[in-house]
Design an enzyme around this catalytic site. Structure first.
Site, PDB file in Angstrom:
ATOM      1  N   ASP A  65       0.843  -1.186   0.000  1.00 18.57           N
ATOM      2  CA  ASP A  65       0.000   0.000   0.000  1.00 18.57           C
ATOM      3  C   ASP A  65       0.887   1.249   0.000  1.00 18.57           C
ATOM      4  O   ASP A  65       1.604   1.511   0.976  1.00 18.57           O
ATOM      5  CB  ASP A  65      -0.930  -0.016   1.217  1.00 18.57           C
ATOM      6  N   THR A  83      13.756   4.223  -1.250  1.00 14.65           N
ATOM      7  CA  THR A  83      14.587   5.393  -0.931  1.00 14.65           C
ATOM      8  C   THR A  83      15.938   5.432  -1.649  1.00 14.65           C
ATOM      9  O   THR A  83      16.474   6.519  -1.847  1.00 14.65           O
ATOM     10  CB  THR A  83      14.867   5.461   0.590  1.00 14.65           C
ATOM     11  N   THR A 136      18.933  -0.237  13.022  1.00 17.14           N
ATOM     12  CA  THR A 136      18.960   0.947  12.168  1.00 17.14           C
ATOM     13  C   THR A 136      18.763   2.265  12.922  1.00 17.14           C
ATOM     14  O   THR A 136      19.473   3.223  12.697  1.00 17.14           O
ATOM     15  CB  THR A 136      17.898   0.809  11.055  1.00 17.14           C
ATOM     16  N   ASN A 185      17.044   8.992  -0.749  1.00 14.57           N
ATOM     17  CA  ASN A 185      18.324   9.015  -0.032  1.00 14.57           C
ATOM     18  C   ASN A 185      19.465   8.850  -1.036  1.00 14.57           C
ATOM     19  O   ASN A 185      19.622   7.781  -1.626  1.00 14.57           O
ATOM     20  CB  ASN A 185      18.338   7.875   0.999  1.00 14.57           C
ATOM     21  N   SER A 230      26.485   4.166   7.928  1.00  8.84           N
ATOM     22  CA  SER A 230      26.224   2.904   8.611  1.00  8.84           C
ATOM     23  C   SER A 230      27.530   2.204   8.911  1.00  8.84           C
ATOM     24  O   SER A 230      28.496   2.319   8.178  1.00  8.84           O
ATOM     25  CB  SER A 230      25.346   2.005   7.743  1.00  8.84           C
ATOM     26  N   CYS A 234      27.286   6.045   4.061  1.00 11.64           N
ATOM     27  CA  CYS A 234      26.825   7.356   3.566  1.00 11.64           C
ATOM     28  C   CYS A 234      27.657   8.536   4.049  1.00 11.64           C
ATOM     29  O   CYS A 234      27.312   9.673   3.784  1.00 11.64           O
ATOM     30  CB  CYS A 234      25.366   7.568   3.950  1.00 11.64           C
ATOM     31  N   HIS A 270      22.125  13.655   7.871  1.00 10.89           N
ATOM     32  CA  HIS A 270      21.971  12.629   6.835  1.00 10.89           C
ATOM     33  C   HIS A 270      20.489  12.247   6.782  1.00 10.89           C
ATOM     34  O   HIS A 270      19.823  12.169   7.819  1.00 10.89           O
ATOM     35  CB  HIS A 270      22.839  11.415   7.165  1.00 10.89           C
ATOM     36  N   ARG A 291      16.452  -3.857  13.534  1.00 14.67           N
ATOM     37  CA  ARG A 291      16.389  -3.322  14.885  1.00 14.67           C
ATOM     38  C   ARG A 291      17.595  -2.460  15.246  1.00 14.67           C
ATOM     39  O   ARG A 291      17.574  -1.710  16.205  1.00 14.67           O
ATOM     40  CB  ARG A 291      16.221  -4.458  15.900  1.00 14.67           C
ATOM     41  N   GLU A 326      29.423   4.487  -1.991  1.00 14.32           N
ATOM     42  CA  GLU A 326      29.367   3.040  -1.796  1.00 14.32           C
ATOM     43  C   GLU A 326      28.959   2.364  -3.098  1.00 14.32           C
ATOM     44  O   GLU A 326      28.621   1.194  -3.112  1.00 14.32           O
ATOM     45  CB  GLU A 326      28.445   2.668  -0.641  1.00 14.32           C
ATOM     46  N   LYS A 351      11.752  10.976   8.070  1.00 12.65           N
ATOM     47  CA  LYS A 351      11.403  11.023   9.489  1.00 12.65           C
ATOM     48  C   LYS A 351      12.612  11.167  10.421  1.00 12.65           C
ATOM     49  O   LYS A 351      12.576  11.916  11.388  1.00 12.65           O
ATOM     50  CB  LYS A 351      10.649   9.727   9.872  1.00 12.65           C
TER      51      LYS A 351
END
Lengths: 146, 347
Positions: free
Chosen positions: B29, B155, B203, B268, B298, B114, B236, B201, B82, B241
């Site tokens: 959705d 993204t 991230t 992103n 990351s 990043c 970044h 979990r 990357e 959000k």
């Protein structure tokens, strides 16, 4: 040896990366690709390297629907003769536009793109292609809410 | 000696795909997805665009703004990404050659998810301030990969930004920088793998927020500044959000973040993300205004920079196209053309 093999790539690399050509200091004529002798001034000519601005106009173009192997993925591809503002005529693909929007006389500018890859593990050849000019971005600075 | 940004340039490929066109393919959705990540569409490179071509376009724009800097005066080029086109052969040499900086120049590719290019900016700051060179350049560019059907597909975008660092003709002074780094298993790609993997979990809290918040705080403590001293804050942007939440944890207002929040429109851009956000801020900032920028990579780490815009900004930014121009220069692709451009079909 294919046109994309390392020696061929290396020989033409700088002129493709930076749109480098030649200028005769004696008569002012400009050339692309580079030349060692001015055909008009002959031994009186003095050839120097010149970096072209990258601005030009579409002199003529064609739309390719059945492309050679390395270019199949780009079809329908636009290939044009671009007359640089300094004079020389350059053959190049036109990108970032639909072929239906293309017109003779359209203003274009050089951009930096991948030209071809020698299969998946070979050397990647980069160089100039052309895209339509957009000179209207100055207006964004006059709008406070950019 | 005042050291800082002497030129900056942005580039975003023309093509976009809407989140709804990706959602349709995978039976998801679209509304739920876009509400969840705050990204409505993302940029997609053309078939003939990659990290090297994006880096060159951004760097050429940076050169236009670094009015008067000769190519021969730039003695370092770092390209952070990357998605370097080669596993072995530097993107930075192609960029240096295309800009006419060769041969008396040091060049290297940097890699830290990043934040690879903000590490390059720190290296340039050190080389310039130490008197080893007049100018250095760092570029963040990516054509981010995502497995078909993975959450990252909404993204993972393409774009880049270039920064020329020097002590002469500074349009935004960098008053301080610091970093925060830990080993965190939040996101990785092994040698030979086509697409990255992520451990959901990790991230948020232990990865993004831990590094961004602690790094930003540490720089403000060092410099004796507080959130209200800054007109803009740039983080970044893995989605729409996270930067807003990080800002609120640190005590920044939404108004300080939104001018750099370009992720909703282009996705992103990985190594380009925080640097394109900073470019969007430099496109509008007034002399004397301050900017706090914190990148995130990351794995994981952050680099923070405290920046003050000088009175040279107004004249010099007009020499190249703003980020907003590239955001609005767009054409939409269907999922199938997107899949062709991203080489999702393999022989």
């Amino acid at each position: 040896m294919s046109a994309t093999a390392p020696p061929a790539h290396w020989r033409r690399m700088r002129e493709r990366y930076r749109l480098l050509g030649s200028r005769c200091e004696t008569c002012g004529a400009t050339f692309f690709p580079t030349t060692k002798v001015c055909p008009k001034c002959r031994r009186k000519g003095k050839i120097a390297q010149v970096e072209f601005s990258g601005r030009g106009k579409v002199y003529s173009y064609t739309v390719i629907h059945s492309a050679p192997k390395m270019f199949e993925q780009f079809t329908p591809a636009v290939v044009a003769l671009v007359q640089l503002e300094e004079g020389p005529m350059v053959l190049s693909q036109i990108v970032d536009t639909d072929h239906k929007e293309l017109k003779v006389g359209m203003e274009v500018e050089a951009c930096f793109r991948k030209l071809f890859e020698q299969e998946q593990s070979g050397i990647i050849s980069y160089g100039f292609k052309f895209r339509p000019v957009n000179d209207h971005w100055g207006k964004y600075y006059d709008n406070k809410d950019i | 000696m005042k050291v800082g940004i002497v030129g900056y340039g942005a580039y975003i490929p023309k093509w976009r795909i809407k989140a709804e066109n990706i959602a349709k393919v995978w039976g998801q959705d679209a509304q739920t997805i876009t509400n969840g990540i705050g990204v409505h569409e993302k940029s997609v490179p053309s078939l003939d665009e990659d990290t090297a071509t994006i880096a060159v376009e951004a760097a050429r724009n940076a050169m236009k703004r670094a009015n008067g800097v000769k190519p021969s005066e730039i003695s370092a080029v770092y390209v952070g990404s990357e998605s370097h086109p080669y596993a072995v052969k530097p993107t930075a040499v192609t960029v240096a050659e295309a800009l006419g900086l060769t041969p008396y120049v040091t060049a290297a590719d940097t890699e830290f998810a990043c934040k690879a290019a903000t590490a390059g900016i720190q290296a340039c700051l050190g080389l310039v301030k130490g008197g080893y060179m007049k100018y250095g350049m760092s570029i963040g560019a990516d054509t981010a990969q995502s497995a078909p059907g993975d959450a990252l597909e909404y993204t993972a975008a393409a774009g880049g930004a270039a920064y020329i660092i020097g002590g002469d003709g500074v349009l935004a002074e960098i008053e301080g920088t610091c970093s925060y780094t830990q080993d965190v298993p939040d996101f990785w790609r092994r040698e030979g793998s086509l697409y990255p993997k992520h451990a959901g979990r990790f991230t948020g809290e232990p990865a993004y927020f831990e590094q961004i918040v602690k790094c930003s705080k540490s720089l403000m403590e060092k410099l004796g500044t507080k959130p209200s001293d800054y007109t803009y804050v740039v983080f970044h942007m893995p989605n729409g959000k996270f930067p807003l939440k990080a800002a609120s944890i640190l005590g920044f207002d939404t108004k300080q973040v939104t001018p750099s929040l370009i992720v909703q429109k282009i996705g992103n851009t990985y190594s380009g993300s925080s640097l394109l956000g900073l470019a969007a801020v430099l496109d509008r900032a007034k002399p004397g205004e301050r900017v706090l920028m914190t990148s995130y990579g990351s794995g994981a780490g952050s680099d923070s920079f405290s920046i003050t815009v000088t009175d040279q900004i107004e004249e010099r930014r007009r020499l190249a196209p703003p980020v907003q121009y590239y955001i609005e220069r767009k054409g939409y692709l269907s999922y199938s053309i997107y899949a062709k451009n991203r080489k999702l079909f393999r022989e």
